[in-house]
Design an enzyme around this catalytic site. Structure first.
Site, PDB file in Angstrom:
ATOM      1  N   GLY A  57      39.293  32.000  26.822  1.00 22.04           N
ATOM      2  CA  GLY A  57      40.333  30.911  27.001  1.00 22.04           C
ATOM      3  C   GLY A  57      41.452  31.209  25.756  1.00 22.04           C
ATOM      4  O   GLY A  57      40.742  32.009  24.689  1.00 22.04           O
ATOM      5  N   CYS A  84      33.813  36.020  25.168  1.00 19.49           N
ATOM      6  CA  CYS A  84      34.987  35.666  24.320  1.00 19.49           C
ATOM      7  C   CYS A  84      35.101  34.293  23.614  1.00 19.49           C
ATOM      8  O   CYS A  84      34.089  34.005  22.893  1.00 19.49           O
ATOM      9  CB  CYS A  84      35.937  36.082  25.015  1.00 19.49           C
ATOM     10  SG  CYS A  84      37.695  36.188  24.149  1.00 19.49           S
ATOM     11  N   TYR A  85      35.909  33.581  23.969  1.00 16.72           N
ATOM     12  CA  TYR A  85      35.846  32.030  23.587  1.00 16.72           C
ATOM     13  C   TYR A  85      34.521  31.337  23.746  1.00 16.72           C
ATOM     14  O   TYR A  85      34.009  30.471  23.143  1.00 16.72           O
ATOM     15  CB  TYR A  85      36.844  31.186  24.145  1.00 16.72           C
ATOM     16  CG  TYR A  85      37.106  29.930  23.847  1.00 16.72           C
ATOM     17  CD1 TYR A  85      37.616  29.259  22.486  1.00 16.72           C
ATOM     18  CD2 TYR A  85      36.597  28.544  24.557  1.00 16.72           C
ATOM     19  CE1 TYR A  85      38.042  28.218  22.129  1.00 16.72           C
ATOM     20  CE2 TYR A  85      36.849  27.629  24.079  1.00 16.72           C
ATOM     21  CZ  TYR A  85      37.395  27.040  23.011  1.00 16.72           C
ATOM     22  OH  TYR A  85      37.592  25.769  22.479  1.00 16.72           O
ATOM     23  N   HIS A 174      35.313  41.494  27.342  1.00 15.76           N
ATOM     24  CA  HIS A 174      35.259  41.029  28.676  1.00 15.76           C
ATOM     25  C   HIS A 174      34.879  41.793  29.718  1.00 15.76           C
ATOM     26  O   HIS A 174      35.187  42.762  30.181  1.00 15.76           O
ATOM     27  CB  HIS A 174      36.817  40.874  29.213  1.00 15.76           C
ATOM     28  CG  HIS A 174      37.607  39.741  28.546  1.00 15.76           C
ATOM     29  ND1 HIS A 174      37.440  38.429  29.022  1.00 15.76           N
ATOM     30  CD2 HIS A 174      38.210  39.665  27.284  1.00 15.76           C
ATOM     31  CE1 HIS A 174      38.091  37.370  28.467  1.00 15.76           C
ATOM     32  NE2 HIS A 174      38.529  38.261  27.019  1.00 15.76           N
ATOM     33  N   GLU A 176      34.152  41.403  32.728  1.00 13.87           N
ATOM     34  CA  GLU A 176      34.589  41.217  34.005  1.00 13.87           C
ATOM     35  C   GLU A 176      35.915  42.248  34.449  1.00 13.87           C
ATOM     36  O   GLU A 176      36.186  42.324  35.466  1.00 13.87           O
ATOM     37  CB  GLU A 176      35.164  39.761  34.486  1.00 13.87           C
ATOM     38  CG  GLU A 176      36.354  39.093  33.586  1.00 13.87           C
ATOM     39  CD  GLU A 176      35.877  38.656  32.114  1.00 13.87           C
ATOM     40  OE1 GLU A 176      35.084  39.309  31.643  1.00 13.87           O
ATOM     41  OE2 GLU A 176      36.655  37.947  31.522  1.00 13.87           O
ATOM     42  N   ASP A 232      45.301  34.908  57.147  1.00 11.40           N
ATOM     43  CA  ASP A 232      44.461  33.971  56.718  1.00 11.40           C
ATOM     44  C   ASP A 232      44.607  32.807  57.826  1.00 11.40           C
ATOM     45  O   ASP A 232      43.451  32.558  58.230  1.00 11.40           O
ATOM     46  CB  ASP A 232      45.325  33.167  55.499  1.00 11.40           C
ATOM     47  CG  ASP A 232      45.301  34.191  54.199  1.00 11.40           C
ATOM     48  OD1 ASP A 232      44.530  35.197  54.317  1.00 11.40           O
ATOM     49  OD2 ASP A 232      46.245  33.987  53.274  1.00 11.40           O
ATOM     50  N   LYS A 380      41.038  36.713  48.714  1.00  6.17           N
ATOM     51  CA  LYS A 380      41.656  37.694  49.932  1.00  6.17           C
ATOM     52  C   LYS A 380      40.766  38.797  50.568  1.00  6.17           C
ATOM     53  O   LYS A 380      40.737  38.752  51.735  1.00  6.17           O
ATOM     54  CB  LYS A 380      43.033  38.194  49.369  1.00  6.17           C
ATOM     55  CG  LYS A 380      43.927  38.752  50.572  1.00  6.17           C
ATOM     56  CD  LYS A 380      44.988  37.687  51.200  1.00  6.17           C
ATOM     57  CE  LYS A 380      45.523  38.092  52.158  1.00  6.17           C
ATOM     58  NZ  LYS A 380      46.590  37.364  52.762  1.00  6.17           N
TER      59      LYS A 380
END
Ligand code: XMP
Length: 524
Positions: A57, A84-85, A174, A176, A232, A380
């Site tokens: 964050g 991280c944060y 990170h 991710e 969608d 998606k």
């Protein structure tokens, strides 16, 4: 909602990349959800997490408003990973020390693995150097009891920390993002080896449990579903039909602003694949009439949005007939990225409106209907997978996104039937060539734009004075940022020759090489 009892809770502290944590975890077959950091203790407990991830964050633990993780996180006895944060929170809240630092570092770095750890098991070994995407502002200067350093860099001596007994881990980098190449495997170690998940979350299971949920929510009432022709809304319709049969009423409003052959494709999908009825309303004359003479982009969007709602409401009254009380639900194709509220620590205000997007989001309040949103938990690419589960053809589930206002925002200036037809033809040739070259999947979105400019040309011995057509193609992961696609010149020449040769009304082609930002993907 999940077919597996294994759930990972991701508490969001406002990082730009929190969604990627959820994606990586799900890619490893474990269901995960992102919730704001400040949800109540009861909600955290009720979630039933096998493990908790604290995201990164923008805040500093030293700012006057610095969000904290609830103490309940440490009381549940489940593994915790702070990114991280999130790592700084672990240190600060469990008795270590974090000190302000004057500069923030962000970018590629090499970490040295200081200790073997369950987090690195089978991926990284003691003594190795590995690439990560580093991010640090404040510095951890003392660890809480029971923690040790497991990876470091010269400027980040606490690049990764662990309390193996409690199963608490913190990483300054990170895992991710793709720039940490083995990050997905580290997250898998956390969810599978440390938290003990089996990773049995599948789309087939999701579909089954979502159908049960829809049946429980809707009972014997009827559900309305507005179908646009896009992925969608088609997936929503297919899923609802499989769950509820003829309790679902699908309405397709043809605005006259669709791509070539699209209304027919929608009809075919519903008839041949879903075997379900579709109310097809051809409202193109109304839309075109209201758009006549209008060239301001925002006015166009407003007119289309309002007209759509008006026609939809009228149709609903008609299908409701003598028993409107039976129709109590409206289905929507809301996706997970629309649901996640990003937290603004700085301004606290909504961001500026670049364009007013049109979808059916304005409907329910006015119509007093409850929402059925079966895609609320999906990204998606997961929606596409669900579409495949429902037997939808690949040409349908893999389609590029198409905006609600349709071709209206690809014809800058005034819209006429003639211009729509010219654009439809050019666009169809362009997409056909992209498909034939095997590039369709690589490209996020590709389309033609008809410019409100005429240029002089010569064809045969005759002078021409016709429209200019621009081609657009971008790569992107979420539509928020985009790069223009680098076609080779042979491809562009072929498309250009075909369009000018085959489409009457266009005599000049240009290729748009603007990325987003500073451009947007659509032209209006
Ligand atoms: P922009 O042009 O804002 O587009 O860079 C980002 C993505 O959003 C799509 N888009 C829309 N989708 N209703 C939609 O459903 C809209 O009004 C709308 N406007 C833009 C656009 O096609 C791209 O994928």
């Amino acid at each position: 909602m999940t077919n597996s009892s294994e759930r990972i809770l991701i508490l969001d502290f406002g990082s730009q990349v929190t969604q990627l944590i959820a994606r990586r975890v799900r890619e490893n077959g474990v269901y995960s959800e992102i919730r704001p950091f400040n949800i109540s203790d009861a909600e955290i407990e009720a979630f039933g997490a096998k493990a908790i991830i604290l995201s990164g964050g923008p805040a500093s633990v030293h700012e006057s408003f610095s969000p904290k993780a609830s103490d309940v996180v440490w009381k549940l006895g489940v593994p915790v990973l702070g990114i991280c944060y999130g790592e700084q929170l672990i240190c600060q809240q469990l008795g270590g020390k974090v000190e302000p630092s004057t500069h923030r570092e962000f970018g590629r770095a090499n970490v040295e693995i200081a200790e073997d750890s369950a987090l690195f098991d089978g991926v990284w070994k003691k003594g190795e150097q590995r690439q990560v995407w580093m991010s640090h502002g404040d510095r951890v200067t003392a660890l809480p009891d029971g923690f040790k350093v497991i990876a470091k860099t010269p400027s980040a001596p606490y690049a990764a920390i662990a309390n193996e007994e409690k199963k608490y881990y913190g990483v300054q980098f990170h895992p991710e993002v793709v720039h940490t190449p083995e990050g997905g495997q580290l997250l898998k170690n956390f969810t599978h080896k440390i938290a003990g998940c089996k990773g049995d979350w599948t789309m087939a299971g999701f579909k089954q449990s979502m159908m049960d949920k829809i049946r429980a929510q809707v009972g014997d009432k009827k559900v309305l579903c507005a179908v646009s022709g896009g992925v969608d809304s088609s997936v929503v319709a297919g899923l609802l039909h499989e769950a509820l049969g003829d309790q679902v009423i699908c309405i397709f409003i043809n605005t006259g602003l669709l791509r070539m052959g699209e209304p027919e494709q929608v009809e075919k999908l519903f008839k041949d694949h879903f075997h379900m009825p579709l109310i097809h309303v051809d409202a193109s004359a109304i839309f075109l009439g209201r758009l006549a003479g209008v060239s301001d982009p925002e006015r166009k969007r407003k007119i289309i949005g309002e007209t759509f709602i008006e026609i939809f409401e009228k149709e609903v009254e008609e299908v409701g007939g003598a028993a409107p009380q039976d129709i109590q639900f409206l289905a929507q194709g809301t996706l997970y990225p629309d649901v996640i509220e990003s937290i603004s620590f700085t301004s606290g205000t909504p961001s500026v409106t670049i364009k007013s997007h049109h979808n059916v989001g304005g409907l329910p309040e006015r119509m007093k209907m409850a929402l059925v949103e079966p895609l609320r938990e999906l990204f998606k690419d997961e929606v596409r997978e669900l579409g495949r589960e429902l037997g939808m053809p690949d040409t349908m589930v893999g389609r590029h996104p198409f905006p609600g206002p349709g071709l209206a925002i690809r014809i800058p200036g005034e819209i006429t039937q003639e211009k729509i037809e010219i654009l439809q033809k050019a666009d169809a040739i362009y997409i056909e060539e992209i498909r034939n070259s095997g590039l369709y999947k690589e490209i996020w979105q590709a389309f033609a734009v008809l410019l409100p400019v005429r240029s002089v040309g010569v064809m045969g011995d005759a002078r021409t004075y016709e429209y200019v057509c621009a081609l657009r193609a971008v790569t992107s992961t979420d539509g928020m940022t985009a790069d223009y696609y680098h076609f080779d010149h042979t491809f562009l020449s072929r498309v250009s020759n075909r369009i000018v040769g085959e489409v009457r009304g266009i005599n000049r082609m240009v290729y748009d090489i603007t990325s987003k930002p500073p451009g947007t993907i659509e032209w209006e």
